[in-house]
Design an enzyme around this catalytic site. Structure first.
Site, PDB file in Angstrom:
ATOM      1  N   HIS A 220       0.797  -1.239   0.000  1.00  0.00           N
ATOM      2  CA  HIS A 220       0.000   0.000   0.000  1.00  0.00           C
ATOM      3  C   HIS A 220       0.830   1.290   0.000  1.00  0.00           C
ATOM      4  CE1 HIS A 220       1.117   0.199   4.185  1.00  0.00           C
ATOM      5  NE2 HIS A 220       0.568   1.388   4.290  1.00  0.00           N
TER       6      HIS A 220
HETATM    7  N1  UDP Z   1      -3.848  -4.687   9.067  1.00  0.00           N
HETATM    8  C1  UDP Z   1      -5.126  -5.163   9.276  1.00  0.00           C
HETATM    9  N2  UDP Z   1      -5.844  -5.606   8.200  1.00  0.00           N
HETATM   10  C2  UDP Z   1      -5.350  -5.613   6.938  1.00  0.00           C
HETATM   11  C3  UDP Z   1      -4.028  -5.130   6.733  1.00  0.00           C
HETATM   12  C4  UDP Z   1      -3.311  -4.656   7.812  1.00  0.00           C
HETATM   13  O1  UDP Z   1      -5.601  -5.205  10.413  1.00  0.00           O
HETATM   14  O2  UDP Z   1      -6.052  -6.022   6.010  1.00  0.00           O
HETATM   15  C5  UDP Z   1      -3.076  -4.197  10.210  1.00  0.00           C
HETATM   16  C6  UDP Z   1      -1.741  -4.846  10.394  1.00  0.00           C
HETATM   17  O3  UDP Z   1      -1.874  -6.056  11.123  1.00  0.00           O
HETATM   18  C7  UDP Z   1      -0.958  -3.794  11.132  1.00  0.00           C
HETATM   19  C8  UDP Z   1      -1.517  -2.513  10.584  1.00  0.00           C
HETATM   20  O4  UDP Z   1      -2.768  -2.842   9.989  1.00  0.00           O
HETATM   21  O5  UDP Z   1      -1.200  -3.836  12.504  1.00  0.00           O
HETATM   22  C9  UDP Z   1      -0.589  -1.955   9.556  1.00  0.00           C
HETATM   23  O6  UDP Z   1      -1.200  -0.935   8.894  1.00  0.00           O
HETATM   24  P1  UDP Z   1      -0.731  -0.430   7.466  1.00  0.00           P
HETATM   25  O7  UDP Z   1      -0.003  -1.510   6.774  1.00  0.00           O
HETATM   26  O8  UDP Z   1      -1.946   0.137   6.809  1.00  0.00           O
HETATM   27  O9  UDP Z   1       0.206   0.813   7.817  1.00  0.00           O
HETATM   28  P2  UDP Z   1       1.728   0.966   8.218  1.00  0.00           P
HETATM   29  O10 UDP Z   1       2.021   0.051   9.352  1.00  0.00           O
HETATM   30  O11 UDP Z   1       2.551   0.690   7.003  1.00  0.00           O
HETATM   31  O12 UDP Z   1       1.835   2.399   8.624  1.00  0.00           O
END
Ligand code: UDP
Length: 377
Positions: A220
């Site tokens: 993403h």
């Molecule tokens: N997550 C979730 N469902 C999904 C994809 C990710 O609950 O379909 C959770 C994942 O387990 C983690 C968090 O969302 O705890 C990560 O978010 P994201 O990847 O959107 O953002 P980043 O961590 O890169 O800022």
């Protein structure tokens, strides 16, 4: 003590859930000498039910006191509208602390609105750096750190990054800032919700998945989704891996907009998952392939090797430990990284604290709220 928490995006709901729980627990057990009251502002940055609502229900996060409904615009437009709306709430609430998380536009807007009103800011996940200013997240975190009074670092590397930038380790009338390594609230979440996921999630059956016999993927980051050639390479690699082992990919709305799913028909695309189902898939995956910050760490917490489809990562300790392979965005490298990591087995060490990060944060907020040095002249 009054805390106003500002959240808006999926990873922030998960991080804030652990701190809200620590606040509620301390209120219940009467451990806290100063009673803590939390007000939650949801900026609306993520607004789909499966990117927002589901987390409040599953993780028992208190319902937001304010929902600003600001999302769907450009970075500048969203941030500007958020600053204006958050300022109004802060003037009304007048909290002792504004608590911001991570590196999104909501983090930046919250920190700016509070700092201009002379309300001290505490930043959870301070000190992370990719050293790549093309990433919107890098700009948000650098500015949020500058504006924060308490910089809650999740790792020693984050603490060292801030040390190199000249941030102080002691709050004085001159410094008005301090760096505190409290460990990672996401590790608290992984420990607490890991067992719940095992108990409650039924996601494996409908997807016909067997433990340790599939790949979980998430993509993403703007640097991947907004570069058509790079996205094509990454997806082609996942499609190729799916000919060897099932690949399940919960599709972020931003990525969905940019893809023709039929071109990668070997991949199993599903809607974004709630946290418990996500954790269940993480725990059972053979390998996780991701560009997410949070998912890289969760792979580690659940003992699963990870391939990161980025050119750099903020979570460098995982790469040094050999459990996270930084593959970049080239098809061949991603496929080779998967083959290298698929049989990798490891034990986890204490890289992210001991699971009491949220409690420490609440304790620090409480003790520093009494500091004379915080009073504005
Ligand atoms: N997550 C979730 N469902 C999904 C994809 C990710 O609950 O379909 C959770 C994942 O387990 C983690 C968090 O969302 O705890 C990560 O978010 P994201 O990847 O959107 O953002 P980043 O961590 O890169 O800022």
């Amino acid at each position: 003590m009054k805390i106003t928490t500002i959240i808006g995006a999926r990873p922030q709901f998960i991080k804030a859930a652990t701190v809200s729980r620590a606040i509620a627990q301390q209120a219940q057990t009467g451990q806290q000498a100063t009673p803590v009251e939390e007000t939650i502002i949801h900026t609306g940055q993520h607004f789909d039910a499966n990117m927002s609502e589901v987390f409040f229900q599953e993780l028992d996060i208190p319902k937001p006191d304010y929902n600003l409904g600001i999302g769907g615009g450009s970075h500048g437009r969203n941030t500007g509208r958020m600053i204006e709306a958050i300022e109004d709430v802060l003037v009304r609430e007048h909290p002792d602390w504004v608590l911001v998380y991570g590196d999104t536009d909501s983090t930046l807007a919250g920190a700016l609105a509070a700092a201009k009103l002379h309300i001290p800011v505490a930043h959870v996940e301070a000190g992370l750096r990719s050293f790549n200013r093309i990433m919107p997240e890098e700009i948000n975190r650098i500015v949020a750190d500058q504006l924060s009074t308490l910089l809650f670092c999740p790792t020693r590397t984050a603490e060292e990054n801030l040390g190199k930038e000249g941030f102080p380790h002691q709050l004085t009338a001159q410094t008005r800032q301090t760096v505190l390594n409290v460990g990672d609230v996401m590790y608290d979440a992984a420990l607490y919700y890991g067992d719940r996921a095992q108990e409650k999630s039924r996601i494996m059956q409908p997807l016909a998945l067997s433990p340790k016999a599939f790949v979980l993927a998430t993509i993403h980051r703007a640097e991947n989704t907004d570069n058509p050639e790079r996205l094509q390479n990454i997806m082609t690699a996942l499609n190729r891996i799916a000919s060897e082992m099932p690949v399940v990919l919960p599709l972020h709305p931003r990525t969905k907009q940019k893809l023709v799913l039929a071109d990668f028909s070997a991949v199993t695309f599903i809607d974004p998952l709630g946290y418990l189902d996500m954790v269940m898939l993480e725990k059972n995956a053979r390998v996780i392939i991701t560009d997410s910050g949070g998912v890289q760490k969760e792979a580690y917490f659940h003992g699963v090797p990870c391939v990161t489809v980025r050119d750099e990562t903020e979570w460098v300790e995982l790469v040094s430990a050999g459990v996270n392979y930084l593959a970049g965005g080239k098809k061949k490298n991603i496929v080779q990284a998967f083959q290298k990591m698929r049989d990798h087995v490891f034990d986890i060490e204490n890289l992210y604290g001991n699971g009491s990060s949220a409690r420490l944060i609440v304790e620090y907020l409480s003790s520093y709220s009494k500091a004379e040095n915080l009073k504005q002249s």
